[in-house]
Design a protein around this motif. Structure first.
Motif, PDB file in Angstrom:
ATOM      1  N   PHE A   1     -52.005  16.934  31.158  1.00 26.70           N
ATOM      2  CA  PHE A   1     -51.970  17.633  29.732  1.00 26.70           C
ATOM      3  C   PHE A   1     -52.596  19.016  29.837  1.00 26.70           C
ATOM      4  CE2 PHE A   1     -51.298  13.374  28.527  1.00 26.70           C
ATOM      5  CZ  PHE A   1     -50.424  13.496  27.324  1.00 26.70           C
ATOM      6  N   ALA A   2     -52.579  19.510  31.221  1.00 24.22           N
ATOM      7  CA  ALA A   2     -53.232  20.832  31.549  1.00 24.22           C
ATOM      8  C   ALA A   2     -52.375  21.987  30.702  1.00 24.22           C
ATOM      9  CB  ALA A   2     -53.257  21.088  33.069  1.00 24.22           C
ATOM     10  N   GLY A   3     -53.161  22.763  30.122  1.00 21.27           N
ATOM     11  CA  GLY A   3     -52.561  23.865  29.339  1.00 21.27           C
ATOM     12  C   GLY A   3     -51.992  23.234  27.769  1.00 21.27           C
ATOM     13  N   ARG A   4     -52.205  21.944  27.594  1.00 16.89           N
ATOM     14  CA  ARG A   4     -51.959  21.399  26.229  1.00 16.89           C
ATOM     15  C   ARG A   4     -53.557  20.941  25.700  1.00 16.89           C
ATOM     16  NH1 ARG A   4     -47.200  18.899  28.485  1.00 16.89           N
ATOM     17  NH2 ARG A   4     -45.707  20.069  27.969  1.00 16.89           N
ATOM     18  N   LEU A   5     -54.406  20.282  26.551  1.00 16.01           N
ATOM     19  CA  LEU A   5     -55.782  20.144  26.008  1.00 16.01           C
ATOM     20  C   LEU A   5     -56.606  20.640  26.905  1.00 16.01           C
ATOM     21  CD1 LEU A   5     -55.096  16.154  25.918  1.00 16.01           C
ATOM     22  CD2 LEU A   5     -55.226  17.816  23.867  1.00 16.01           C
ATOM     23  N   GLU A   6     -57.661  21.187  26.077  1.00 17.37           N
ATOM     24  CA  GLU A   6     -58.955  21.801  26.834  1.00 17.37           C
ATOM     25  C   GLU A   6     -59.817  20.375  27.238  1.00 17.37           C
ATOM     26  OE1 GLU A   6     -59.497  24.895  26.975  1.00 17.37           O
ATOM     27  OE2 GLU A   6     -57.614  25.244  26.092  1.00 17.37           O
ATOM     28  N   PRO A   7     -60.596  20.709  28.172  1.00 20.62           N
ATOM     29  CA  PRO A   7     -61.568  19.868  28.632  1.00 20.62           C
ATOM     30  C   PRO A   7     -62.438  18.873  27.733  1.00 20.62           C
ATOM     31  CG  PRO A   7     -61.627  21.613  30.332  1.00 20.62           C
ATOM     32  CD  PRO A   7     -60.666  21.952  28.836  1.00 20.62           C
ATOM     33  N   GLY A   8     -62.805  19.896  26.614  1.00 19.73           N
ATOM     34  CA  GLY A   8     -63.414  19.011  25.622  1.00 19.73           C
ATOM     35  C   GLY A   8     -62.809  18.100  24.660  1.00 19.73           C
ATOM     36  N   GLU A   9     -61.537  18.470  24.637  1.00 14.79           N
ATOM     37  CA  GLU A   9     -60.420  17.773  23.869  1.00 14.79           C
ATOM     38  C   GLU A   9     -60.353  16.425  24.856  1.00 14.79           C
ATOM     39  OE1 GLU A   9     -57.797  20.514  21.179  1.00 14.79           O
ATOM     40  OE2 GLU A   9     -57.714  20.677  23.477  1.00 14.79           O
ATOM     41  N   VAL A  10     -60.131  16.500  25.840  1.00 13.72           N
ATOM     42  CA  VAL A  10     -60.117  15.315  26.899  1.00 13.72           C
ATOM     43  C   VAL A  10     -61.051  14.303  26.754  1.00 13.72           C
ATOM     44  CG1 VAL A  10     -59.839  14.675  29.262  1.00 13.72           C
ATOM     45  CG2 VAL A  10     -58.280  16.610  28.360  1.00 13.72           C
ATOM     46  N   GLU A  11     -62.256  15.145  26.692  1.00 10.45           N
ATOM     47  CA  GLU A  11     -63.619  14.192  26.526  1.00 10.45           C
ATOM     48  C   GLU A  11     -63.452  13.407  25.321  1.00 10.45           C
ATOM     49  OE1 GLU A  11     -66.836  12.174  27.511  1.00 10.45           O
ATOM     50  OE2 GLU A  11     -65.412  12.935  28.782  1.00 10.45           O
ATOM     51  N   ALA A  12     -63.144  14.162  24.239  1.00  4.90           N
ATOM     52  CA  ALA A  12     -63.041  13.279  22.922  1.00  4.90           C
ATOM     53  C   ALA A  12     -62.040  12.270  22.866  1.00  4.90           C
ATOM     54  CB  ALA A  12     -62.669  14.534  21.945  1.00  4.90           C
ATOM     55  N   VAL A  13     -61.083  12.304  23.789  1.00 11.97           N
ATOM     56  CA  VAL A  13     -60.199  11.118  23.824  1.00 11.97           C
ATOM     57  C   VAL A  13     -60.776  10.097  24.709  1.00 11.97           C
ATOM     58  CG1 VAL A  13     -57.862  10.441  24.875  1.00 11.97           C
ATOM     59  CG2 VAL A  13     -58.105  12.715  23.741  1.00 11.97           C
ATOM     60  N   ARG A  14     -61.622  10.644  25.627  1.00 11.38           N
ATOM     61  CA  ARG A  14     -62.213   9.563  26.301  1.00 11.38           C
ATOM     62  C   ARG A  14     -63.249   9.004  25.706  1.00 11.38           C
ATOM     63  NH1 ARG A  14     -66.507   8.358  30.353  1.00 11.38           N
ATOM     64  NH2 ARG A  14     -67.594  10.328  29.733  1.00 11.38           N
ATOM     65  N   ALA A  15     -64.009   9.490  24.931  1.00 13.08           N
ATOM     66  CA  ALA A  15     -64.990   8.865  24.095  1.00 13.08           C
ATOM     67  C   ALA A  15     -64.497   8.086  22.929  1.00 13.08           C
ATOM     68  CB  ALA A  15     -65.878  10.192  23.193  1.00 13.08           C
ATOM     69  N   TYR A  16     -63.173   8.286  22.585  1.00 16.56           N
ATOM     70  CA  TYR A  16     -62.496   7.486  21.588  1.00 16.56           C
ATOM     71  C   TYR A  16     -62.302   6.305  22.336  1.00 16.56           C
ATOM     72  CZ  TYR A  16     -58.849   5.254  18.717  1.00 16.56           C
ATOM     73  OH  TYR A  16     -58.156   4.501  18.073  1.00 16.56           O
ATOM     74  N   VAL A  17     -61.627   6.221  23.575  1.00 18.72           N
ATOM     75  CA  VAL A  17     -61.128   5.094  24.277  1.00 18.72           C
ATOM     76  C   VAL A  17     -62.418   4.192  24.468  1.00 18.72           C
ATOM     77  CG1 VAL A  17     -60.486   4.495  26.817  1.00 18.72           C
ATOM     78  CG2 VAL A  17     -59.371   6.298  25.357  1.00 18.72           C
ATOM     79  N   LEU A  18     -63.600   4.905  25.030  1.00 23.35           N
ATOM     80  CA  LEU A  18     -64.747   4.102  25.477  1.00 23.35           C
ATOM     81  C   LEU A  18     -65.253   3.315  24.125  1.00 23.35           C
ATOM     82  CD1 LEU A  18     -66.585   6.450  27.601  1.00 23.35           C
ATOM     83  CD2 LEU A  18     -65.538   4.201  28.246  1.00 23.35           C
ATOM     84  N   MET A  19     -65.272   4.009  22.838  1.00 26.47           N
ATOM     85  CA  MET A  19     -65.580   3.576  21.517  1.00 26.47           C
ATOM     86  C   MET A  19     -64.724   2.157  21.078  1.00 26.47           C
ATOM     87  SD  MET A  19     -65.343   4.601  17.565  1.00 26.47           S
ATOM     88  CE  MET A  19     -63.602   4.428  17.552  1.00 26.47           C
TER      89      MET A  19
END
Length: 86
Positions: free
Chosen positions: A45-63
Motif C-alpha cells: 500500500f506504499a503510495g496509497r497509505l501513510e505510515p500513520g494510516e497503516v498504524e491506525a489499521v494495525r491499532a484497529y486489528v489489535l482492538m
C-alpha cells in the motif's frame, strides 16, 4: 475488506487479529508498505497509505483481537443455560 469484515477472516486469507505481523509496528509496516509478502499475494500500500494510516489499521486489528478474545473468555465463563422453568 480482503481479510474479512470487521477484521475477521473467512478462512481463506489470513486472520490479521492473530497474525504475528500485527504484534509489531515494524513488521506490519514491512508487510503493508514495503511489500514483504508480495510473493504471497499481499499487495503493498506504499503510495496509497501513510505510515500513520497503516498504524491506525494495525491499532484497529489489535482492538478487534482484544475485543473478540475478551468476548470469548466471558462466554466461556458464563454458566450454561439450563432448561426453561415452566
Amino acid at each position: 475488506v480482503c481479510h474479512g469484515s470487521n477484521a475477521v477472516s473467512g478462512g481463506i486469507i489470513p486472520d490479521l487479529r492473530w497474525s504475528a505481523a500485527s504484534a509489531s509496528e515494524d513488521a506490519f509496516a514491512e508487510v503493508t508498505l514495503a511489500g514483504s509478502r508480495a510473493s504471497r499475494g499481499m499487495a503493498s500500500f506504499a503510495g496509497r497509505l501513510e505510515p500513520g494510516e497503516v498504524e491506525a489499521v494495525r491499532a484497529y486489528v489489535l482492538m478487534r483481537a482484544h475485543d473478540d478474545a475478551t468476548y470469548a473468555a466471558s462466554a466461556a465463563q458464563a454458566p450454561a443455560a439450563g432448561p426453561a422453568s415452566p
